[in-house]
Design a protein around this motif. Structure first.
Motif, mmCIF file in Angstrom:
data_model
loop_
_atom_site.group_PDB
_atom_site.id
_atom_site.type_symbol
_atom_site.label_atom_id
_atom_site.label_comp_id
_atom_site.label_asym_id
_atom_site.label_seq_id
_atom_site.Cartn_x
_atom_site.Cartn_y
_atom_site.Cartn_z
ATOM 1 N N VAL A 76 23.341 -28.201 3.930
ATOM 2 C CA VAL A 76 21.988 -28.726 3.734
ATOM 3 C C VAL A 76 21.470 -29.284 5.061
ATOM 4 O O VAL A 76 22.044 -30.213 5.615
ATOM 5 N N MET A 125 12.262 -34.301 11.755
ATOM 6 C CA MET A 125 11.689 -32.991 11.423
ATOM 7 C C MET A 125 11.420 -32.181 12.680
ATOM 8 O O MET A 125 11.602 -30.975 12.706
ATOM 9 N N LYS A 164 12.972 -41.529 5.002
ATOM 10 C CA LYS A 164 11.793 -42.394 5.181
ATOM 11 C C LYS A 164 11.868 -43.597 4.252
ATOM 12 O O LYS A 164 11.654 -44.735 4.650
ATOM 13 N N ASN A 165 12.193 -43.316 2.968
ATOM 14 C CA ASN A 165 12.228 -44.397 1.978
ATOM 15 C C ASN A 165 13.360 -45.368 2.241
ATOM 16 O O ASN A 165 13.188 -46.577 2.100
ATOM 17 N N ASP A 198 16.560 -31.616 8.034
ATOM 18 C CA ASP A 198 15.092 -31.571 7.979
ATOM 19 C C ASP A 198 14.558 -30.985 6.663
ATOM 20 O O ASP A 198 13.381 -30.673 6.563
ATOM 21 N N ASN A 199 15.418 -30.876 5.671
ATOM 22 C CA ASN A 199 14.936 -30.477 4.344
ATOM 23 C C ASN A 199 13.964 -31.554 3.829
ATOM 24 O O ASN A 199 14.232 -32.743 3.977
ATOM 25 N N PRO A 200 12.840 -31.151 3.223
ATOM 26 C CA PRO A 200 11.837 -32.127 2.772
ATOM 27 C C PRO A 200 12.399 -33.237 1.878
ATOM 28 O O PRO A 200 12.014 -34.395 2.002
ATOM 29 N N GLU A 201 13.313 -32.899 0.991
ATOM 30 C CA GLU A 201 13.899 -33.917 0.104
ATOM 31 C C GLU A 201 14.699 -34.945 0.906
ATOM 32 O O GLU A 201 14.682 -36.137 0.608
ATOM 33 N N VAL A 202 15.412 -34.439 1.908
ATOM 34 C CA VAL A 202 16.252 -35.327 2.720
ATOM 35 C C VAL A 202 15.369 -36.225 3.586
ATOM 36 O O VAL A 202 15.603 -37.442 3.692
ATOM 37 N N ILE A 203 14.327 -35.650 4.192
ATOM 38 C CA ILE A 203 13.413 -36.445 5.025
ATOM 39 C C ILE A 203 12.757 -37.539 4.178
ATOM 40 O O ILE A 203 12.638 -38.689 4.612
ATOM 41 N N ASP A 204 12.374 -37.196 2.975
ATOM 42 C CA ASP A 204 11.767 -38.172 2.073
ATOM 43 C C ASP A 204 12.735 -39.323 1.792
ATOM 44 O O ASP A 204 12.356 -40.492 1.825
ATOM 45 N N PHE A 205 13.998 -38.967 1.546
ATOM 46 C CA PHE A 205 15.038 -39.983 1.332
ATOM 47 C C PHE A 205 15.153 -40.898 2.558
ATOM 48 O O PHE A 205 15.220 -42.125 2.437
#
Lengths: 183, 123
Positions: free
Chosen positions: A155, A122, A167-168, A158-165
């Motif tokens: 895309v 990010m 991390k998980n 650093d899109n929030p959905e991608v960062i979440d993916f």
């Protein structure tokens, strides 16, 4: 620092400040020895400066980007009976490494490494980050270049959905190769 | 296990959202979290990620969560600066993930500054 992964975040932030375009983090666990290495291709440090980076009291104001982060990391490793090393070449980059003895009472838990990598991406989405986790020979590798290949131009990483993916996926893979537990 | 297929699905979803947003043309609100050693040690990483989580869950397009170095008052970390276009900058101090939920709901969504976390003269 309450988690080792926060120290790793802090050291890698130095690599971002040093203008790196590549930052590689590796975690290698062999029984009770955990090696943590953070390598970058940033501007590096001179020999004279390198001698002082582990001492919080000789760090000068103009070189504040180093500050107390490195002394904290060194202390966290040495407290466990492990060791710390930093190598750097001006114009080539820096390798910061530490060994931790994981069954020491002073070993700080690794914590959320996925969140550390997500946070770094990010902060500096243009930098290529790689993470290698090796638990007694079982290996998981993550590389932002592979993510960017899938995402293409449209895309941002650093899109929030991608960062979440990201991390998980890192935490799940780590959990799996470490026999269903985290460090 | 997370897969490339899952990432592709996220890509398609985000692309659709981005197209909608281009049509609306929002100006960006910026949320800046201090991420130097002092911030990190005080808990800035979970704070940053709580902002990201809220932005994702509420589908707040036009809100950007970014990071900076030391904001200069290490003892008041985690510190967060909020820039809403056309408004004065607001500096929040000693932020926790719970405070993040409040800031998003009251300040970012409803436009009311959360005064209990705002920096003051006597901090």
């Amino acid at each position: 620092m309450r988690e080792l992964s926060l120290n790793i975040l802090d050291i890698a932030e130095n690599s971002i400040s040093a203008g790196a375009s590549l930052i590689d983090i590796s975690l290698i666990l062999r029984d009770k020895r955990l090696s943590v290495n953070i390598r970058d291709n940033g501007r590096g440090m001179s020999r004279e400066f390198l001698k002082t980076v582990t001492d919080p009291f000789t760090t000068s104001r103009t070189t504040r980007k180093v500050g107390v982060g490195i002394p904290f990391f060194k202390m966290a490793a040495e407290m466990t009976g492990g060791s710390f090393d930093i190598e750097s070449t001006v114009g080539e980059g820096t390798l910061t490494s530490a060994v931790f003895i994981t069954d020491s009472v002073d070993f700080i838990p690794l914590g959320d490494i996925g969140e550390t990598v997500g946070t770094l991406i990010m902060h500096a989405p243009l930098i290529s980050f790689s993470l290698k986790i090796d638990v007694n020979g079982k290996i998981y590798e993550f590389d932002t270049m592979e993510i960017k290949d899938v995402l293409g131009e449209d895309v941002p990483i650093d899109n929030p959905e991608v960062i979440d993916f990201i991390k998980n996926t890192i935490n799940e893979n780590f959990y799996n190769i470490n026999g269903g537990s985290i460090l | 296990m997370k897969s490339i297929e899952e990432l592709k699905a996220i890509k398609a979803k985000v692309q659709a959202e981005l197209n909608t947003r281009d049509a609306v043309g929002d100006a960006d609100t910026r949320i800046v979290v201090g991420m130097a050693t002092c911030g990190i040690a005080a808990g800035a990483r979970p704070v940053l990620n709580a902002f990201l989580e809220e932005v994702k869950n509420r589908h707040l397009s036009g809100v950007k969560v970014t990071q900076t170095g030391c904001l200069g008052m290490c003892r008041l970390e985690p510190m967060v600066e909020v820039y809403v276009p056309g408004k004065d900058k607001v500096t929040y101090i000693k932020i926790t993930p719970d405070a993040v939920k409040k800031i998003i709901a009251e300040h970012i969504v409803n436009g009311n500054v959360v005064s209990e976390y705002v920096i003051r003269n006597n901090n």
